[in-house]
Design a protein around this motif. Structure first.
Motif, PDB file in Angstrom:
ATOM      1  N   MET A   1     -15.026   2.502  37.127  1.00  0.00           N
ATOM      2  CA  MET A   1     -16.354   2.202  37.642  1.00  0.00           C
ATOM      3  C   MET A   1     -17.131   1.365  36.622  1.00  0.00           C
ATOM      4  O   MET A   1     -16.993   1.539  35.430  1.00  0.00           O
ATOM      5  CB  MET A   1     -17.077   3.538  37.885  1.00  0.00           C
ATOM      6  N   SER A   2     -17.938   0.470  37.151  1.00  0.00           N
ATOM      7  CA  SER A   2     -18.825  -0.385  36.353  1.00  0.00           C
ATOM      8  C   SER A   2     -18.092  -1.042  35.189  1.00  0.00           C
ATOM      9  O   SER A   2     -18.479  -0.906  34.034  1.00  0.00           O
ATOM     10  CB  SER A   2     -20.032   0.398  35.848  1.00  0.00           C
ATOM     11  N   ASP A   3     -17.001  -1.715  35.509  1.00  0.00           N
ATOM     12  CA  ASP A   3     -16.268  -2.473  34.502  1.00  0.00           C
ATOM     13  C   ASP A   3     -17.168  -3.535  33.892  1.00  0.00           C
ATOM     14  O   ASP A   3     -18.067  -4.043  34.544  1.00  0.00           O
ATOM     15  CB  ASP A   3     -15.053  -3.173  35.150  1.00  0.00           C
ATOM     16  N   LYS A   4     -16.867  -3.865  32.637  1.00  0.00           N
ATOM     17  CA  LYS A   4     -17.675  -4.896  31.974  1.00  0.00           C
ATOM     18  C   LYS A   4     -17.470  -6.249  32.649  1.00  0.00           C
ATOM     19  O   LYS A   4     -16.418  -6.518  33.225  1.00  0.00           O
ATOM     20  CB  LYS A   4     -17.311  -4.964  30.502  1.00  0.00           C
TER      21      LYS A   4
ATOM     22  N   LEU B   1     -31.991   2.059  29.981  1.00  0.00           N
ATOM     23  CA  LEU B   1     -30.880   1.565  30.783  1.00  0.00           C
ATOM     24  C   LEU B   1     -30.797   2.336  32.090  1.00  0.00           C
ATOM     25  O   LEU B   1     -30.988   3.548  32.097  1.00  0.00           O
ATOM     26  CB  LEU B   1     -29.568   1.790  30.025  1.00  0.00           C
ATOM     27  N   PRO B   2     -30.495   1.644  33.170  1.00  0.00           N
ATOM     28  CA  PRO B   2     -30.164   2.374  34.397  1.00  0.00           C
ATOM     29  C   PRO B   2     -28.856   3.146  34.194  1.00  0.00           C
ATOM     30  O   PRO B   2     -28.103   2.867  33.256  1.00  0.00           O
ATOM     31  CB  PRO B   2     -29.962   1.275  35.432  1.00  0.00           C
ATOM     32  N   SER B   3     -28.584   4.105  35.089  1.00  0.00           N
ATOM     33  CA  SER B   3     -27.253   4.727  35.115  1.00  0.00           C
ATOM     34  C   SER B   3     -26.216   3.662  35.438  1.00  0.00           C
ATOM     35  O   SER B   3     -26.548   2.609  35.968  1.00  0.00           O
ATOM     36  CB  SER B   3     -27.186   5.804  36.201  1.00  0.00           C
ATOM     37  N   THR B   4     -24.977   3.966  35.137  1.00  0.00           N
ATOM     38  CA  THR B   4     -23.924   2.993  35.439  1.00  0.00           C
ATOM     39  C   THR B   4     -23.790   2.796  36.953  1.00  0.00           C
ATOM     40  O   THR B   4     -24.069   3.713  37.729  1.00  0.00           O
ATOM     41  CB  THR B   4     -22.560   3.452  34.895  1.00  0.00           C
ATOM     42  N   PHE B   5     -23.410   1.606  37.323  1.00  0.00           N
ATOM     43  CA  PHE B   5     -23.169   1.313  38.739  1.00  0.00           C
ATOM     44  C   PHE B   5     -22.151   0.193  38.841  1.00  0.00           C
ATOM     45  O   PHE B   5     -21.918  -0.547  37.870  1.00  0.00           O
ATOM     46  CB  PHE B   5     -24.471   0.919  39.449  1.00  0.00           C
ATOM     47  N   ASP B   6     -21.560   0.072  40.014  1.00  0.00           N
ATOM     48  CA  ASP B   6     -20.715  -1.082  40.304  1.00  0.00           C
ATOM     49  C   ASP B   6     -21.604  -2.198  40.809  1.00  0.00           C
ATOM     50  O   ASP B   6     -22.512  -1.954  41.604  1.00  0.00           O
ATOM     51  CB  ASP B   6     -19.679  -0.733  41.381  1.00  0.00           C
ATOM     52  N   TYR B   7     -21.330  -3.395  40.343  1.00  0.00           N
ATOM     53  CA  TYR B   7     -22.143  -4.543  40.734  1.00  0.00           C
ATOM     54  C   TYR B   7     -21.331  -5.434  41.668  1.00  0.00           C
ATOM     55  O   TYR B   7     -20.225  -5.852  41.324  1.00  0.00           O
ATOM     56  CB  TYR B   7     -22.561  -5.324  39.490  1.00  0.00           C
ATOM     57  N   VAL B   8     -21.880  -5.675  42.843  1.00  0.00           N
ATOM     58  CA  VAL B   8     -21.200  -6.517  43.826  1.00  0.00           C
ATOM     59  C   VAL B   8     -22.105  -7.705  44.132  1.00  0.00           C
ATOM     60  O   VAL B   8     -23.291  -7.526  44.411  1.00  0.00           O
ATOM     61  CB  VAL B   8     -20.917  -5.730  45.126  1.00  0.00           C
ATOM     62  N   ALA B   9     -21.542  -8.895  44.036  1.00  0.00           N
ATOM     63  CA  ALA B   9     -22.328 -10.108  44.306  1.00  0.00           C
ATOM     64  C   ALA B   9     -21.681 -10.882  45.448  1.00  0.00           C
ATOM     65  O   ALA B   9     -20.957 -11.851  45.224  1.00  0.00           O
ATOM     66  CB  ALA B   9     -22.435 -10.967  43.050  1.00  0.00           C
TER      67      ALA B   9
ATOM     68  N   ALA C   1     -21.301 -13.723  27.120  1.00  0.00           N
ATOM     69  CA  ALA C   1     -21.426 -12.352  26.625  1.00  0.00           C
ATOM     70  C   ALA C   1     -20.679 -11.437  27.575  1.00  0.00           C
ATOM     71  O   ALA C   1     -20.601 -11.697  28.783  1.00  0.00           O
ATOM     72  CB  ALA C   1     -22.886 -11.950  26.540  1.00  0.00           C
ATOM     73  N   THR C   2     -20.107 -10.376  27.023  1.00  0.00           N
ATOM     74  CA  THR C   2     -19.441  -9.373  27.850  1.00  0.00           C
ATOM     75  C   THR C   2     -20.324  -8.134  27.879  1.00  0.00           C
ATOM     76  O   THR C   2     -20.622  -7.553  26.836  1.00  0.00           O
ATOM     77  CB  THR C   2     -18.062  -9.034  27.259  1.00  0.00           C
ATOM     78  N   VAL C   3     -20.800  -7.811  29.069  1.00  0.00           N
ATOM     79  CA  VAL C   3     -21.793  -6.740  29.186  1.00  0.00           C
ATOM     80  C   VAL C   3     -21.442  -5.798  30.337  1.00  0.00           C
ATOM     81  O   VAL C   3     -20.639  -6.132  31.215  1.00  0.00           O
ATOM     82  CB  VAL C   3     -23.205  -7.319  29.444  1.00  0.00           C
ATOM     83  N   GLU C   4     -22.063  -4.629  30.325  1.00  0.00           N
ATOM     84  CA  GLU C   4     -21.979  -3.741  31.484  1.00  0.00           C
ATOM     85  C   GLU C   4     -22.898  -4.304  32.570  1.00  0.00           C
ATOM     86  O   GLU C   4     -23.906  -4.945  32.259  1.00  0.00           O
ATOM     87  CB  GLU C   4     -22.495  -2.349  31.117  1.00  0.00           C
ATOM     88  N   PRO C   5     -22.600  -4.017  33.836  1.00  0.00           N
ATOM     89  CA  PRO C   5     -23.502  -4.478  34.903  1.00  0.00           C
ATOM     90  C   PRO C   5     -24.927  -3.969  34.711  1.00  0.00           C
ATOM     91  O   PRO C   5     -25.884  -4.633  35.115  1.00  0.00           O
ATOM     92  CB  PRO C   5     -22.882  -3.882  36.177  1.00  0.00           C
ATOM     93  N   ARG C   6     -25.083  -2.805  34.082  1.00  0.00           N
ATOM     94  CA  ARG C   6     -26.432  -2.253  33.951  1.00  0.00           C
ATOM     95  C   ARG C   6     -27.202  -2.850  32.781  1.00  0.00           C
ATOM     96  O   ARG C   6     -28.378  -2.528  32.577  1.00  0.00           O
ATOM     97  CB  ARG C   6     -26.371  -0.737  33.799  1.00  0.00           C
ATOM     98  N   THR C   7     -26.563  -3.697  31.997  1.00  0.00           N
ATOM     99  CA  THR C   7     -27.251  -4.319  30.865  1.00  0.00           C
ATOM    100  C   THR C   7     -28.381  -5.219  31.367  1.00  0.00           C
ATOM    101  O   THR C   7     -28.176  -6.033  32.259  1.00  0.00           O
ATOM    102  CB  THR C   7     -26.260  -5.165  30.048  1.00  0.00           C
TER     103      THR C   7
END
Lengths: 161, 292
Positions: free
Chosen positions: A1-4, B2-10, A18-24
């Motif tokens: 989940m939430s791969d960089k 920071l928000p909690s982790t999530f999957d990002y879909v575009a 830059a390599t970041v988490e989606p939540r960055t």
């Protein structure tokens, strides 16, 4: 989940990756991955505007945009204001008119004002006050900031002439 | 923060976005401007497992009149409305509100449709959409769905938009001959929510009001449709002070504010009364071409 994810942006005219988490958040990527610490984090709750950067030319709060949303876009930070021949008119205006006290809000303030003058090279005091109404300064009472913007407008006009 | 982790879909198409939303099974959120959603995620008031970003989908930034409707696409930012000549010329209520939503920086990012989908009774656009009788066009796994702005909010932060639906466009009837409108908002400071705000749309035949609509912002658990106040104006003259006074009183009666840092209940109720009267007069002056 939430791969960089890899984010590629043009920052101050230079392509950066830059390599970041989606939540960055964009501001975190700018400060922590790109080491451009001129952009400040103030309230971190979308209120103060000190994290303002220009995204494709428009001033936005970089604490309220995901870094990944800047992928492929153009970002201008305070470090990008200075030109080959020195301070930008806005930077010079803030220096000459002492448009700051503690200086914490200054980077965000200068970014908003830079965008304002691009769109409206001769703003009235009222237009300046409206334009910076999303950028909080708790020291100056805004008077010298407004003088700084007028200075920058005159300087730009002189440079263009 | 920071928000909690999530999957990002575009996604790059609406179909993909609809599929991603369905796959998210109720724990995915659509992001347009993100100016309400991201702060909520940072404060952990919301922790969706998936974020579906609409910003990569072409064609959602439509802002134009066609077939008798003003179309406002899902990616039209507040600032787009603020700067639009079409809006300034033909939709004064939208022009008024666009200058008062949040602050100029947020307006460069936040969207009209996102504000509606957020379902906040403090949102300015919900009142504008209600007052102008907007159709809210959504899309879901079973195709297109149309909601009405009149009863779109169902409770605080809840709307008729299904968990599997994306609000794609708001459509607002183009102004009729003799139409005028206004949005008046009292806020403690730029960027704050309204202590109270009122939207008014009227249609005049000569000096006679033939149609009226009134919406109220942040004075109750929902955006309020002050139907009785609006109905009381129909058939009256725009110059009839007593009729406007009565509309103000009825709008005040429709409001249900609670006391908070923005003011006491009594104060807010009186704001509604006074702002309604002023907005009716302003809409009237605009309908008669006496005021921009």
């Amino acid at each position: 989940m939430s791969d960089k994810v890899i984010v590629t942006t043009t920052v101050n005219g230079e392509e950066r990756e830059a390599t970041v988490e989606p939540r960055t958040l964009l501001v975190q990527m700018i400060r922590e991955s790109l080491h451009l610490t001129g952009t400040h984090i103030g309230c971190d709750t979308t209120s103060c505007g000190t994290c303002t950067v220009l995204l494709d030319g428009r001033p936005v709060k970089s604490c309220t945009i995901l870094a990944v949303q800047a992928n492929g876009r153009d970002v201008l930070t305070v470090e990008g204001l200075e030109g080959a021949d020195g301070l930008s008119p806005v930077q010079e205006g803030f220096q000459e008119e002492h448009g700051l006290h503690c200086g914490y809000c200054t980077p965000g303030m200068m970014m908003t004002v830079t965008a304002l003058l691009e769109e409206n090279p001769h703003p009235s005091e009222d237009e300046i006050r409206k334009a910076i109404s999303g950028n909080l300064c708790r020291c100056t009472g805004y008077v010298n900031i407004i003088k700084a913007v007028h200075y920058a407008a005159r300087k730009r006009e002189g440079a263009a002439a | 923060m920071l928000p909690s982790t999530f999957d990002y879909v575009a996604p790059t198409s609406l179909d993909e976005a609809v599929q991603a939303l369905a796959a998210g099974a109720g724990d995915a959120k659509i992001m347009a401007g993100g100016q309400s959603l991201l702060p909520m995620m940072k404060l952990r008031l919301a922790s969706p497992a998936t974020i579906i970003d609409l910003n990569g989908i072409a064609g959602l930034d439509t802002l134009e009149e066609s077939d008798g409707m003003l179309r406002i696409g899902a990616l039209v930012r507040h600032a787009d409305l603020e700067r639009s000549e079409l809006i300034a010329e033909r939709y004064p209520i939208i022009h008024d509100a666009a200058q008062r939503v949040a602050d100029p920086l947020i307006r460069n990012r936040g969207t009209f449709c996102g504000s509606l989908a957020h379902g906040d009774p403090a949102g300015d656009w919900a009142t504008v959409a209600l007052t102008l009788g907007a159709e809210l066009h959504a899309v879901g796994p079973n195709g297109a769905v149309v909601h009405s702005a009149l009863d779109f909010q169902t409770s605080m932060f809840e709307t008729q938009l299904g968990m599997d639906q994306i609000l794609v466009e708001a459509r607002i009837p183009v102004p009729k001959a003799g139409q005028g409108s206004a949005y008046l908002k009292i806020e403690r400071k730029v960027g704050d929510y309204a202590a109270a705000a009122v939207g008014v749309m009227i249609v005049l035949d000569g000096a006679t009001i033939t149609e009226a609509s009134i919406g109220l912002t942040n004075v109750g658990p929902l955006t309020i449709h002050a139907a009785a106040a609006a109905a009381s104006l129909v058939g009256k003259s725009i110059d009839a002070a007593a009729a406007i006074e009565e509309a103000g009183r009825l709008a005040m009666e429709a409001s249900q504010p609670s006391s908070d840092l923005r003011g006491a209940e009594e104060y807010k109720k009186d704001l509604v009364r006074v702002l309604t009267k002023r907005a009716v007069r302003k809409a009237g002056a605009r309908a008669q071409g006496k005021e921009a």
